[in-house]
Design a protein around this motif. Sequence first.
Motif, mmCIF file in Angstrom:
data_model
loop_
_atom_site.group_PDB
_atom_site.id
_atom_site.type_symbol
_atom_site.label_atom_id
_atom_site.label_comp_id
_atom_site.label_asym_id
_atom_site.label_seq_id
_atom_site.Cartn_x
_atom_site.Cartn_y
_atom_site.Cartn_z
ATOM 1 N N LEU A 99 0.828 -1.204 0.000
ATOM 2 C CA LEU A 99 0.000 0.000 0.000
ATOM 3 C C LEU A 99 0.867 1.261 0.000
ATOM 4 C CD1 LEU A 99 -1.710 -2.365 1.425
ATOM 5 C CD2 LEU A 99 -3.230 -0.537 2.147
ATOM 6 N N GLY A 100 2.144 1.103 -0.373
ATOM 7 C CA GLY A 100 3.049 2.245 -0.395
ATOM 8 C C GLY A 100 3.370 2.791 0.975
ATOM 9 N N SER A 101 3.177 1.981 2.024
ATOM 10 C CA SER A 101 3.342 2.477 3.393
ATOM 11 C C SER A 101 4.348 1.640 4.173
ATOM 12 C CB SER A 101 2.002 2.441 4.128
ATOM 13 O OG SER A 101 2.166 2.772 5.495
ATOM 14 N N ASN A 130 3.214 -2.579 -9.023
ATOM 15 C CA ASN A 130 3.674 -1.263 -9.442
ATOM 16 C C ASN A 130 3.401 -0.215 -8.366
ATOM 17 O OD1 ASN A 130 0.853 -0.362 -10.149
ATOM 18 N ND2 ASN A 130 1.103 -1.923 -11.750
ATOM 19 N N ASN A 131 4.101 0.884 -8.450
ATOM 20 C CA ASN A 131 4.170 1.857 -7.361
ATOM 21 C C ASN A 131 2.893 2.665 -7.191
ATOM 22 O OD1 ASN A 131 5.649 2.925 -5.239
ATOM 23 N ND2 ASN A 131 6.667 4.479 -6.474
ATOM 24 N N VAL A 132 2.688 3.144 -5.953
ATOM 25 C CA VAL A 132 1.515 3.946 -5.596
ATOM 26 C C VAL A 132 1.930 5.009 -4.577
ATOM 27 C CG1 VAL A 132 -0.138 2.070 -5.953
ATOM 28 C CG2 VAL A 132 0.891 2.377 -3.700
ATOM 29 N N PRO A 133 1.163 6.086 -4.455
ATOM 30 C CA PRO A 133 1.328 6.933 -3.278
ATOM 31 C C PRO A 133 0.809 6.199 -2.039
ATOM 32 C CG PRO A 133 -0.404 7.780 -4.728
ATOM 33 C CD PRO A 133 0.152 6.577 -5.379
ATOM 34 N N GLU A 134 1.260 6.585 -0.879
ATOM 35 C CA GLU A 134 0.860 5.882 0.334
ATOM 36 C C GLU A 134 -0.655 5.852 0.477
ATOM 37 O OE1 GLU A 134 2.130 5.673 5.046
ATOM 38 O OE2 GLU A 134 2.401 7.555 3.953
ATOM 39 N N PHE A 135 -1.191 4.634 0.627
ATOM 40 C CA PHE A 135 -2.630 4.386 0.752
ATOM 41 C C PHE A 135 -3.420 4.953 -0.436
ATOM 42 C CE2 PHE A 135 -1.198 4.522 5.286
ATOM 43 C CZ PHE A 135 -1.334 3.163 5.519
ATOM 44 N N ALA A 136 -2.753 5.113 -1.580
ATOM 45 C CA ALA A 136 -3.386 5.630 -2.800
ATOM 46 C C ALA A 136 -3.944 7.027 -2.609
ATOM 47 C CB ALA A 136 -4.497 4.676 -3.278
ATOM 48 N N ALA A 137 -3.396 7.772 -1.684
ATOM 49 C CA ALA A 137 -3.894 9.116 -1.387
ATOM 50 C C ALA A 137 -3.087 10.159 -2.152
ATOM 51 C CB ALA A 137 -3.817 9.385 0.113
#
Length: 484
Positions: A99-101, A130-137
């Motif tokens: 989750l990018g966290s 693939n990459n995401v911002p933390e928690f998709a925020a």
Amino acid sequence: MSAPADTALLELSARELSAAIRQRSVSAREVLDAHFARIDTVNPAINAVVTQVREQAYAAASRADELTASTPADELTPLHGVPMTHKDTHATAGIRTTLGSPVFAEQVPDHDDLVVARFRSAGVISTGKNNVPEFAAGSHTFNELFGTTHNPYDHTRSAGGSSGGAAAAIASRIQPLGDGSDMGGSLRNPAAFCNVVGFRPSAGVLPLVPSPDAWAWLGRSGPIARSVDDIALAMSVLAGPDPRVPLACPVERAAFRALAAEELPEPDARPLAGVRIGLSTDFGVGVPVEAEIVEVLRAQARVFEELGAVVEEAVPDLTDADEVFDTTRAFDMATMLRTVVAEHREQVKPEVVWNVEKGLALTGPQLMDAALARTRLHAATRAFFGEHDLLLCPTSQVLPFPSEERWPRTVAGVEMQTYVEWMRSATLVSATGCPAVSVPGGFSPDGLPVGLQLVAAHGRDVELLRTARAYDLATRHADRAPVL
């Protein structure tokens, strides 16, 4: 028939790639070789892929090749042998999902989210995340675990988000198709930034499963690809209800299958004859949009007219949309993440903490006001789509911005107060609940991608994609590959 060269394989659509495997002109293992070779070549520059499971993927490719050898081509699944990295907020059984966290840096789920499960059932070979911002925020892909994903068309710029890793991978020819999610533009904004297609379906078409809040309506899962034709193919295997979510499914999978099987229009045809399109550059509520984007939008509106559509300045009354989105997002963020923030506050990025605290501070009257505003917005949207088939508007208010920025502080000279305000071109549409798609609309004078957003009435997903596909086939802006 000889196998295509690796470079040719990377240019194939998902439809073409799976057909080549089913027809035995190339093996799933050869496609996987090209996929991983491309990751090795371009990923150091863009940082789109953050987890790989090569041994697991090659085992799956071997099984796919055995099935190809023993099964008639027309009995194999539509995406047989197509490799895919998945969004790192989507649970993947046996594959790390962070989750990018930092809080979930070592999490390995024992289940697939529904979108992943349906892609795998359709023949997809999972190769990593693939990459995401933390928690998709937020709509810029960076986090403390893996760093920033860079735009394939300009490595100093953002790839968008939260499906930025997927968009960058697809634009970079790592893979032709991917999964994403979208609450406030997380499929559409990265698609616009990376010159690909991102589709946000109607509520219930592709349920968010599993989810702690089965009644949530604002967030959606959906596909992202280099063509609307591949989006239609993806929806032909992704759509359909799930008993774990009580939302009605307004479009059956068979309708998407029929769309995917339709003959494509001839180049000189007028496939949009009779289609009524409302055009807006500011959504009727003064949304600031950079001049280069407005210029591209107005130029491309003429393409829709050349294809037969009637285009006129018109937009639904979106006066209530900000209140609906902001309140619902805050409620959803607090519902999903309040425990994480309470227990790991120092490890969570400040924008997420702010959004969760905003949700926790909501009062009863605020929730009641938002419910009434949503009803008014629904009525206004229905009225608009009683006279128009589609809305054409900007996907993003800004061109891809410098990747070292957390979010744009100004848009067209107007100061932004929060990390979501610069995304109002997407969030206003999210609030309506309507399906929306971002399609490549061309480039700015400096060579940065520009996306166009098309919106239809709830449940009119097939008609929306049919129109978007006609435009996409007529222009094919996504064929302009980045130089990597």
